[in-house]
Design an enzyme around this catalytic site. Structure first.
Site, PDB file in Angstrom:
ATOM      1  N   GLN A  12       0.832  -1.195   0.000  1.00 24.95           N
ATOM      2  CA  GLN A  12       0.000   0.000   0.000  1.00 24.95           C
ATOM      3  C   GLN A  12       0.872   1.251   0.000  1.00 24.95           C
ATOM      4  OE1 GLN A  12      -2.754  -2.152   3.161  1.00 24.95           O
ATOM      5  NE2 GLN A  12      -3.569  -0.156   2.707  1.00 24.95           N
ATOM      6  N   ASP A  15       5.932   4.908  -2.032  1.00 28.26           N
ATOM      7  CA  ASP A  15       7.271   5.505  -2.084  1.00 28.26           C
ATOM      8  C   ASP A  15       8.286   4.698  -2.881  1.00 28.26           C
ATOM      9  OD1 ASP A  15       7.653   3.360  -0.338  1.00 28.26           O
ATOM     10  OD2 ASP A  15       7.731   4.649   1.440  1.00 28.26           O
ATOM     11  N   HIS A  30      -1.553   1.182  -4.362  1.00 29.18           N
ATOM     12  CA  HIS A  30      -2.008   2.570  -4.372  1.00 29.18           C
ATOM     13  C   HIS A  30      -1.176   3.458  -5.281  1.00 29.18           C
ATOM     14  CE1 HIS A  30      -4.069   1.882  -0.229  1.00 29.18           C
ATOM     15  NE2 HIS A  30      -4.741   1.372  -1.228  1.00 29.18           N
ATOM     16  N   CYS A  41      -5.968  11.105 -20.851  1.00 26.20           N
ATOM     17  CA  CYS A  41      -5.565  10.012 -21.750  1.00 26.20           C
ATOM     18  C   CYS A  41      -4.868   8.860 -21.020  1.00 26.20           C
ATOM     19  CB  CYS A  41      -4.658  10.539 -22.864  1.00 26.20           C
ATOM     20  SG  CYS A  41      -2.991  11.005 -22.323  1.00 26.20           S
ATOM     21  N   CYS A  92      -0.286  17.748 -20.540  1.00 23.80           N
ATOM     22  CA  CYS A  92       0.190  16.415 -20.895  1.00 23.80           C
ATOM     23  C   CYS A  92       0.861  16.498 -22.265  1.00 23.80           C
ATOM     24  CB  CYS A  92      -1.002  15.450 -20.952  1.00 23.80           C
ATOM     25  SG  CYS A  92      -0.625  13.823 -21.637  1.00 23.80           S
ATOM     26  N   CYS A  95      -1.604  14.378 -24.951  1.00 23.19           N
ATOM     27  CA  CYS A  95      -2.921  14.832 -25.422  1.00 23.19           C
ATOM     28  C   CYS A  95      -3.151  16.330 -25.261  1.00 23.19           C
ATOM     29  CB  CYS A  95      -4.032  14.060 -24.706  1.00 23.19           C
ATOM     30  SG  CYS A  95      -4.230  14.516 -22.972  1.00 23.19           S
ATOM     31  N   SER A 135      -1.865  -1.702   9.537  1.00 24.71           N
ATOM     32  CA  SER A 135      -2.985  -1.854  10.471  1.00 24.71           C
ATOM     33  C   SER A 135      -4.186  -2.479   9.770  1.00 24.71           C
ATOM     34  CB  SER A 135      -3.382  -0.491  11.035  1.00 24.71           C
ATOM     35  OG  SER A 135      -3.876   0.335   9.995  1.00 24.71           O
ATOM     36  N   LEU A 177       9.055  -4.228  13.004  1.00 27.80           N
ATOM     37  CA  LEU A 177       9.473  -5.010  11.844  1.00 27.80           C
ATOM     38  C   LEU A 177      10.983  -5.153  11.763  1.00 27.80           C
ATOM     39  CD1 LEU A 177       7.145  -3.576   9.056  1.00 27.80           C
ATOM     40  CD2 LEU A 177       6.766  -5.512  10.565  1.00 27.80           C
TER      41      LEU A 177
END
Length: 200
Positions: A12, A15, A30, A41, A92, A95, A135, A177
């Site tokens: 999720q 970075d 994400h 586009c 862009c 487009c 979480s 962790l």
């Protein structure tokens, strides 16, 4: 993953740190802050390229955040109308529309279907699901725990503090962790090496 114990990573995070650490097969659920997407586009370009184009279009622009609290957790900064006066956006390159945004899923947006399908395929092919550092508050990640539990796939959760998926986990470790993962990786790699030696 180097020991052959991990088929893929669903993250999720936006970075890119998993890929920077050498992980392969990473599904960035994400999105990625290093990319920019055109909302018209769907062209995806590097964010660094957009930064260069914006500097070229606004050579005198030098707005700065005056207070630390004006910088939001997502990296956005609150600037005054006066600071933004005269700022020019760039279109862009494909487009010509100027609806560009970071290629990330913001609250209220939907995770692209192909990312969800790729993630479910990883869960369906897994012998176990290991959740680390989440979480699981957001359904976009929690749904994979629900699917694993529904299929009878063992779930293990490593996180500092409680998670939404604790009731579905057969193993739950409440610890940092940085302490748990190196030890776990070492033990699993040792077990795998022992199994391979026994097969020979």
């Amino acid at each position: 993953q180097r020991a052959g114990l991990l088929d893929g990573v669903i993250t999720q995070n936006v970075d890119g740190l998993e890929a920077a650490a050498g992980c392969t097969g990473v599904v960035q659920l994400h999105g990625d802050l290093d990319r920019v997407v055109c909302l018209h586009c769907r062209e995806v370009t590097p964010r660094a390229e957009l930064a260069v184009r914006l500097r070229e279009a606004n050579p005198g622009f030098d707005a700065r955040v005056r207070e630390f609290r004006a910088l939001n957790p997502d990296g956005d900064a609150d600037l005054t109308d006066e600071q933004l006066e005269g700022f020019r956006t760039v279109p862009c390159r494909r487009c010509g529309h100027d609806a560009l945004k970071a290629d990330v899923v913001f609250f209220g947006e939907t995770v692209p279907r192909e990312r969800v399908e790729t993630s479910f395929a990883l869960v369906h092919g897994a012998r176990a699901l290991l959740v680390v550092g989440s979480s699981l508050t957001v359904m976009s990640g929690y749904r994979f725990v629900l699917r694993a539990a529904e299929r009878g796939t063992p779930v293990a959760v490593v996180n500092s503090g409680p998670t939404r998926g604790d009731a579905k986990a057969g193993v739950r470790v409440d610890a940092p962790l940085g302490e748990v993962l190196p030890q776990l990786a070492g033990e699993l790699a040792g077990e795998l090496a022992g199994e391979l030696a026994g097969e020979r």
